[in-house]
Design a protein around this motif. Structure first.
Motif, PDB file in Angstrom:
ATOM      1  N   ILE A   1      -4.752  -8.601  -3.376  1.00 41.03           N
ATOM      2  CA  ILE A   1      -5.285  -8.123  -2.098  1.00 41.03           C
ATOM      3  C   ILE A   1      -4.784  -9.003  -0.958  1.00 41.03           C
ATOM      4  O   ILE A   1      -4.372  -8.504   0.086  1.00 41.03           O
TER       5      ILE A   1
ATOM      6  N   PHE B   1      -2.552  -7.856   2.209  1.00 34.79           N
ATOM      7  CA  PHE B   1      -3.032  -8.136   3.567  1.00 34.79           C
ATOM      8  C   PHE B   1      -1.977  -8.900   4.364  1.00 34.79           C
ATOM      9  O   PHE B   1      -1.693  -8.576   5.518  1.00 34.79           O
TER      10      PHE B   1
ATOM     11  N   MET C   1      -1.459  -1.046   9.530  1.00 34.69           N
ATOM     12  CA  MET C   1      -2.854  -0.603   9.424  1.00 34.69           C
ATOM     13  C   MET C   1      -3.023   0.355   8.251  1.00 34.69           C
ATOM     14  O   MET C   1      -4.013   0.311   7.531  1.00 34.69           O
ATOM     15  N   LEU C   2      -2.022   1.243   8.058  1.00 35.33           N
ATOM     16  CA  LEU C   2      -2.119   2.175   6.926  1.00 35.33           C
ATOM     17  C   LEU C   2      -2.109   1.411   5.609  1.00 35.33           C
ATOM     18  O   LEU C   2      -2.849   1.758   4.684  1.00 35.33           O
TER      19      LEU C   2
ATOM     20  N   ILE D   1      -3.277  -1.518   5.057  1.00 33.28           N
ATOM     21  CA  ILE D   1      -4.599  -2.108   4.835  1.00 33.28           C
ATOM     22  C   ILE D   1      -5.607  -1.030   4.455  1.00 33.28           C
ATOM     23  O   ILE D   1      -6.359  -1.164   3.486  1.00 33.28           O
ATOM     24  N   VAL D   2      -5.599   0.092   5.205  1.00 33.30           N
ATOM     25  CA  VAL D   2      -6.594   1.135   4.936  1.00 33.30           C
ATOM     26  C   VAL D   2      -6.422   1.701   3.533  1.00 33.30           C
ATOM     27  O   VAL D   2      -7.374   1.820   2.766  1.00 33.30           O
TER      28      VAL D   2
ATOM     29  N   TYR E   1      -4.103   0.721   0.815  1.00 34.63           N
ATOM     30  CA  TYR E   1      -3.968  -0.139  -0.362  1.00 34.63           C
ATOM     31  C   TYR E   1      -5.104  -1.138  -0.487  1.00 34.63           C
ATOM     32  O   TYR E   1      -5.697  -1.280  -1.544  1.00 34.63           O
ATOM     33  N   VAL E   2      -5.399  -1.845   0.601  1.00 34.26           N
ATOM     34  CA  VAL E   2      -6.441  -2.864   0.494  1.00 34.26           C
ATOM     35  C   VAL E   2      -7.831  -2.209   0.480  1.00 34.26           C
ATOM     36  O   VAL E   2      -8.680  -2.557  -0.317  1.00 34.26           O
ATOM     37  N   GLY E   3      -8.021  -1.226   1.370  1.00 37.60           N
ATOM     38  CA  GLY E   3      -9.359  -0.652   1.524  1.00 37.60           C
ATOM     39  C   GLY E   3      -9.743   0.306   0.429  1.00 37.60           C
ATOM     40  O   GLY E   3     -10.931   0.515   0.180  1.00 37.60           O
TER      41      GLY E   3
END
Lengths: 364, 197
Positions: free
Chosen positions: B34, B38, B54-55, B57-58, B60-62
């Motif tokens: 993660i 990030f 941002m995509l 993060i949204v 893959y991470v989110g």
């Protein structure tokens, strides 16, 4: 604001940003202290209790007393816990909750066309969405690192819950982006200038869209409740089933950080709703261009800040009332609401708004 | 300033990517992964591709990494046992590593130097987002929609795999539940003292 930073030279730029961050942090911490008290007072009022009323006049200093108590308590780390992750989880929750505020524009700038914001991102909405979607990690990590059954169950519940409701929040945000045509938060706010009738929640200018946009506002509000683990969706910490869910093993400062992060996220969600649907810093009645031109810009900025904070306060009041009067959902009901009702509704709304914008254009 | 940021974030990406493999605890591996995601988003912000960042993060991470973490936390794997057999894979790992390094060296040699001074994150448009949209919905429309169809097929497949109709499960019909009125659900009895119902 960014122009002002550039004109001050490269040395002052970073210092000014640091100052802004410090100011934001200070104001947020102070407001959280009183909002927490407000939350408890409203809750008490609905139950016909008095609420905190001992520390200071009307209990105004209660939050500060609690703060001191949390700081002075001993930090207890369970023997089987994963120490680093256990301590890191609340820090992460709190840091992310603060980080999101970097993109929130709170008032119109003194120069025309600017706004009071630490960083006026082009993808501001996406940034907020991304940061709030990271909030789930603090809870999962805290629950897992505690190495105990109740926290772990709470962490699993919150993972499923927050991912589910993010989907509908995402679609609701897309409807707003479609209406504005920009992901910059200042642009979104300025698109709603000119009084109550232009706010996205009502959007009288594009009259048929009120049928879509007002329900979207409601869906966003309810999803925000689920996203911040507020009652009636506080299943990750449901005290009647899981004691306190992911927070069971936490006490002292780590617990304080969790609590702070939770309330910061609630206020952040209120700020997001204000910006996306309730016109941000614009008042409910439009000021004529002549009147606005004759006023000092600083006064306009402060008026904007006033409206912004008033709207956040109103939404926070709604959050507190929901906590006081709505009973907790069952977990399967929560999942059903998210996936079978909100997701199709918001998806349909995206189609309707996209179609409307394509065929009629948006008047603003 | 940008160079310092690049070196710092790049170092974090490389370090955390290595720790994904090295970490003994699988949950720690996912947490390092993660961090790697990030920090990669941070690198994308540095070159001006803020929309992609941002995509990343949204999505893959989110979402994706949350599911990873979810699955890994639920697994009960004996890692001592798993580690014992891993020595046999070293030749393959070495081979793949050598191929990767060779390819990177070839690319590096072919392009001269790896500078991104002339890189334009938003060619022909005002912002990164518009540039991506303009290309994705015109030039690559067919591929984009095909990707959507593939995802739909995968989604339907996942639903088919997990959908089971078990006969002995009590299910709540919400319309029936909310349609219940007081008369359907309660009955008023007036038992005399000393008598049951």
């Amino acid at each position: 604001m960014s122009n002002a930073i550039e004109s001050l030279g490269s040395l002052w730029g970073p210092l000014l940003v640091l100052g802004q961050i410090g100011l934001f942090t200070l104001v947020l911490l102070l407001s959280i202290a009183f909002l927490l008290l407000l939350d408890r007072k409203i809750w008490a009022g609905v139950m016909m209790r008095k609420g905190p009323n001992v520390v200071g006049p009307f209990g105004l200093l209660q939050s500060f007393a609690d703060f001191g108590k949390f700081l002075l308590k001993e930090i207890v780390i369970p023997a089987g816990a994963n120490k680093f992750v256990f301590i890191f989880a609340p820090i992460l929750t709190c840091t992310l909750a603060f980080a999101a505020w970097a993109a929130i524009p709170v008032a119109p700038g003194i120069e025309g066309g600017t706004s009071w914001v630490i960083s006026d991102l082009n993808v501001g909405v996406l940034y907020l969405f991304a940061i709030s979607s990271l909030g789930v990690y603090g809870i999962i990590m805290g629950g897992w690192a505690s190495n105990s059954k109740y926290p772990f169950l709470g962490a699993l519940r919150s993972a499923a819950q927050m991912v589910s409701y993010e989907v509908s929040i995402g679609f609701v945000i897309i409807t707003v982006i479609l209406m504005v045509g920009s992901m910059n938060l200042s642009d979104i706010v300025n698109n709603q200038a000119g009084g109550l009738q232009n706010w996205h929640a009502f959007s009288f200018q594009n009259f048929p869209l009120i049928v879509v946009m007002f329900p979207m506002f409601v869906i966003f509000f309810i999803s925000a409740l689920a996203e911040t683990n507020r009652p009636p969706f506080d299943l990750p910490e449901a005290e009647s089933e899981l004691v306190a869910g992911y927070q069971v093993e936490y006490g002292s400062t780590p617990y304080l950080l969790f609590m702070l992060g939770e309330y910061l996220n609630i206020v952040l969600m209120c700020a997001m709703m204000t910006i996306l649907f309730l016109g941000g810093w614009h008042g409910p009645v439009a000021i004529g261009a002549n009147a606005a031109g004759s006023m000092p810009p600083l006064l306009l900025s402060l008026a904007g800040l006033f409206w912004f904070m008033l709207k956040i306060l109103f939404l926070f009041f709604l959050f507190a009332m929901v906590k006081a009067i709505v009973p907790r959902y069952r977990y399967d009901q929560l999942m059903r609401l998210g996936w079978k009702i909100f997701l199709p509704t918001s998806l349909a709304a995206v189609l309707v708004v996209a179609g409307y914008v394509t065929y009629f254009g948006v008047q603003s | 300033m940008a160079l310092i940021a690049f070196i710092l974030i790049g170092a974090v990406v490389v370090l955390s990517a290595m720790l994904v493999i090295v970490a003994r605890n699988p949950v720690h591996s996912v947490l390092w992964l993660i961090l790697a995601f990030f920090s990669s988003a941070g690198l994308m912000v540095l070159i001006g591709a803020e929309f992609l960042a941002m995509l990343l993060i949204v999505v893959y991470v989110g979402a994706v990494a949350v599911l990873f973490l979810f699955v890994v936390m639920m697994l009960d794997v004996d890692f001592v046992e798993l580690k014992q057999g891993s020595l046999g894979y070293w030749p393959f790992a070495l081979l793949i590593g050598v191929i990767l390094v060779a390819e990177l060296a070839l690319v590096g040699a072919a392009s001269g130097s790896l500078t991104f001074d002339t890189f334009d994150p938003s060619p022909g448009a005002e912002t990164n987002t518009e540039a991506i949209g303009a290309v994705m919905y015109t030039q690559y429309l067919l591929l984009f929609q095909l990707a959507g169809v593939i995802l739909l097929v995968a989604m339907i497949g996942a639903i088919v795999l997990t959908l089971r109709h078990r006969p002995n499960v009590k299910r709540q019909s919400v319309s029936a539940q909310t349609g219940r009125r007081r008369a359907d659900a309660t009955e008023l009895k007036d038992p005399a003292p000393g008598q049951g119902i």
